[in-house]
Design a protein around this motif. Structure first.
Motif: not given
Length: 141
Positions: A68-95
């Protein structure tokens, strides 16, 4: 003497049954996993990058890797990225399932982030996914 022998045999049988139950159930997943490896990865990426919901992401991870701690840390990392960049959008190729043998599969994709000021970054990801009552993400590299 017969009573002591009977009690000993009963205790040994109970202990053996308890050990067998532990070994059988220790790697079981709660709930039902995804119907195939690529869906497991896509759902996991959606929970982390789009929903940014650590609890949802954790429900898609195999029990052996459900930290749980590692998963929360990864999500927090993404949240930080979102808050420090201009309207980031994430997408990915079909796995893509690169290798599937029995109850284990390797799935790859590239996650791309694009900001409104036109910055673009790619990250290639490789997932190990296992099958136990459906498919579960177990490792990301």
């Amino acid at each position: 003497m017969t009573a002591l022998l009977t009690v000993t045999v009963v205790l040994l049988l109970c202990a053996a049954g308890g050990v067998a139950a532990f070994l059988t159930l220790r790697n079981t997943e709660s709930g039902e996993g995804a119907p195939d490896p690529s869906v497991a990865v896509d759902d996991f990426l959606t929970a982390v990058y789009q929903e940014r919901d650590a609890a949802s992401a954790a429900r898609l991870v195999c029990s052996a890797a459900r930290d749980q701690d590692r998963i929360r840390a990864k999500v927090a990392e993404i949240e930080t990225y979102v808050s420090t960049h201009q309207n980031p959008r994430f997408r990915w190729d079909s796995p893509t399932v690169d290798n599937e043998t029995g109850d284990r599969a390797t799935v790859t994709t590239t996650v791309t982030v694009t900001t409104s000021d036109e910055k673009i970054a790619d990250q290639d990801l490789r997932f190990t996914v296992i099958r136990r009552s459906g498919w579960w993400v177990c490792e990301v590299s």
